[in-house]
Design an enzyme around this catalytic site. Structure first.
Site, PDB file in Angstrom:
ATOM      1  N   ARG A  22       2.429  13.546   2.535  1.00 33.89           N
ATOM      2  CA  ARG A  22       3.593  13.958   2.418  1.00 33.89           C
ATOM      3  C   ARG A  22       4.375  13.616   1.241  1.00 33.89           C
ATOM      4  O   ARG A  22       5.795  14.111   1.177  1.00 33.89           O
ATOM      5  CB  ARG A  22       4.515  13.306   3.627  1.00 33.89           C
ATOM      6  CG  ARG A  22       3.583  13.787   5.135  1.00 33.89           C
ATOM      7  CD  ARG A  22       4.551  13.031   6.175  1.00 33.89           C
ATOM      8  NE  ARG A  22       5.846  13.705   6.434  1.00 33.89           N
ATOM      9  CZ  ARG A  22       6.528  13.093   7.650  1.00 33.89           C
ATOM     10  NH1 ARG A  22       6.238  12.112   8.312  1.00 33.89           N
ATOM     11  NH2 ARG A  22       7.712  13.566   7.586  1.00 33.89           N
ATOM     12  N   HIS A  42      -4.098  15.556  -2.151  1.00 28.53           N
ATOM     13  CA  HIS A  42      -3.137  14.585  -1.580  1.00 28.53           C
ATOM     14  C   HIS A  42      -3.425  13.418  -2.310  1.00 28.53           C
ATOM     15  O   HIS A  42      -2.719  12.186  -1.810  1.00 28.53           O
ATOM     16  CB  HIS A  42      -3.344  14.429   0.026  1.00 28.53           C
ATOM     17  CG  HIS A  42      -3.067  15.674   0.797  1.00 28.53           C
ATOM     18  ND1 HIS A  42      -1.901  16.268   0.669  1.00 28.53           N
ATOM     19  CD2 HIS A  42      -3.633  16.292   1.685  1.00 28.53           C
ATOM     20  CE1 HIS A  42      -1.930  17.287   1.371  1.00 28.53           C
ATOM     21  NE2 HIS A  42      -2.918  17.413   2.072  1.00 28.53           N
ATOM     22  N   PRO A  76       3.838   3.205   7.026  1.00 30.12           N
ATOM     23  CA  PRO A  76       3.401   1.961   6.913  1.00 30.12           C
ATOM     24  C   PRO A  76       4.511   0.730   6.953  1.00 30.12           C
ATOM     25  O   PRO A  76       5.675   1.101   6.069  1.00 30.12           O
ATOM     26  CB  PRO A  76       2.571   1.900   5.574  1.00 30.12           C
ATOM     27  CG  PRO A  76       2.109   3.099   5.400  1.00 30.12           C
ATOM     28  CD  PRO A  76       3.453   4.074   6.287  1.00 30.12           C
ATOM     29  N   GLU A  77       4.677  -0.226   7.729  1.00 28.34           N
ATOM     30  CA  GLU A  77       5.671  -1.174   7.824  1.00 28.34           C
ATOM     31  C   GLU A  77       5.194  -2.457   6.958  1.00 28.34           C
ATOM     32  O   GLU A  77       4.081  -2.419   6.248  1.00 28.34           O
ATOM     33  CB  GLU A  77       5.965  -1.500   9.281  1.00 28.34           C
ATOM     34  CG  GLU A  77       6.570  -0.316   9.917  1.00 28.34           C
ATOM     35  CD  GLU A  77       7.033  -0.450  11.525  1.00 28.34           C
ATOM     36  OE1 GLU A  77       7.230  -1.552  11.801  1.00 28.34           O
ATOM     37  OE2 GLU A  77       7.216   0.604  11.890  1.00 28.34           O
ATOM     38  N   ARG A 100      27.564  -8.064  11.876  1.00 33.87           N
ATOM     39  CA  ARG A 100      27.271  -6.840  12.161  1.00 33.87           C
ATOM     40  C   ARG A 100      27.707  -6.306  13.594  1.00 33.87           C
ATOM     41  O   ARG A 100      26.903  -7.041  14.339  1.00 33.87           O
ATOM     42  CB  ARG A 100      26.070  -6.537  11.991  1.00 33.87           C
ATOM     43  CG  ARG A 100      25.536  -6.478  10.164  1.00 33.87           C
ATOM     44  CD  ARG A 100      24.194  -6.820   9.493  1.00 33.87           C
ATOM     45  NE  ARG A 100      23.887  -6.483   8.334  1.00 33.87           N
ATOM     46  CZ  ARG A 100      24.221  -7.563   7.390  1.00 33.87           C
ATOM     47  NH1 ARG A 100      24.648  -8.756   7.759  1.00 33.87           N
ATOM     48  NH2 ARG A 100      24.030  -7.278   6.286  1.00 33.87           N
TER      49      ARG A 100
END
Length: 271
Positions: free
Chosen positions: A107, A89, A2-3, A151
């Site tokens: 997970r 889960h 999920p973003e 950067r």
């Protein structure tokens, strides 16, 4: 994973429903990425004031303290007046007077962490280095350009790192770079001001569209109310390796950057 759009969609799907609810019980399943940080019984009787977000973290502001929730790689939240018996889960239930909030995480890379305030060292460790929010006024162009100039790494990697701007994950970085016409391998420091400005606008546009469409459901994401997302149905390059570009019909290419898949059009996106 999920973003930011999926986390924001999740927040919106239950924030109003849980506001002003009082915690009645807390159930913990198997250990998550980090410990809760307090005894579960300490949360009993506390009231949920609001639900905010910082990057991919949800912030449940209580009348005393804050719960930081992260969905990890495969986590999702559900909120409903009544939920089925917790499954193997389901690792965290916050039972309130207005319903139960449940974290489902096969997970177990997700987390629920209690902190006294955002000044807490734990909160600072998790949130302190996050860049500006892309869907807020804090994401201003001049600062974004300045951070890119410092950067040398590839622009795709810089976006994923989360310091130049927070929450632009793999799907949305690929889409924003396509919209801006920038190849994912270009050094961030080499971007001219006009190109950085196009990328800034593309990030805001792509993330805004993703939130409006309920995020992306690639495997099993759904909001806290059970709604799936539809952004994945309109991607320009992500997940389309070998297929014709929607703009020029050249085949979309795939490359690996830091073990992540980058999708791009060599004709539309310039080095």
């Amino acid at each position: 994973m999920p973003e930011l759009p999926e986390v924001e969609v999740t927040r919106r799907s239950f924030a109003n429903a849980i506001e002003n609810a009082t915690v009645q019980a807390v159930r913990l399943g198997q250990p998550l990425r980090w410990p809760l940080g307090c005894a579960p019984e300490q949360l009993l009787g506390r009231r949920v004031r609001s639900v905010g977000r910082r990057g991919k973290y949800l912030l449940l502001q209580l009348d005393q303290g804050i719960l930081l929730l992260h969905l990890g790689m495969s986590g999702s939240l559900r909120f409903a007046p009544v939920l089925p018996v917790a499954g193997v889960h389901d690792h965290f239930d916050l039972v309130t007077t207005q319903g139960t909030l449940r974290l489902h995480d096969p997970r177990r890379f997700g987390a629920v962490v209690y902190v006294d305030s955002l000044a807490d060292p734990v909160a600072h460790k998790l949130l302190g280095r996050l860049g500006p929010e892309p869907l807020s006024d804090a994401f201003e162009l001049a600062g974004f350009q300045a951070r890119l100039k410092r950067r040398q790494a590839a622009i795709k990697s810089v976006l994923l790192a989360g310091e130049a701007v927070v929450g632009v994950g793999n799907i949305y970085a690929s889409e924003a770079l396509f919209l801006a016409g920038i190849r994912p391998t270009v050094s961030a420091a080499r971007l001219s001001r006009p190109r950085a400005a196009r990328l800034h606008a593309a990030i805001v546009k792509v993330l805004g569209q993703a939130v409006a469409l309920g995020g992306s459901t690639l495997r099993d994401f759904s909001s806290a109310s059970g709604q799936v997302g539809y952004f994945q149905l309109q991607t320009m390059v992500y997940g389309r390796a070998g297929l014709p570009c929607h703009v020029c019909a050249s085949p979309v290419r795939l490359l690996k950057q830091g073990q992540r898949s980058s999708f791009y059009c060599a004709n539309c996106q310039k080095p």
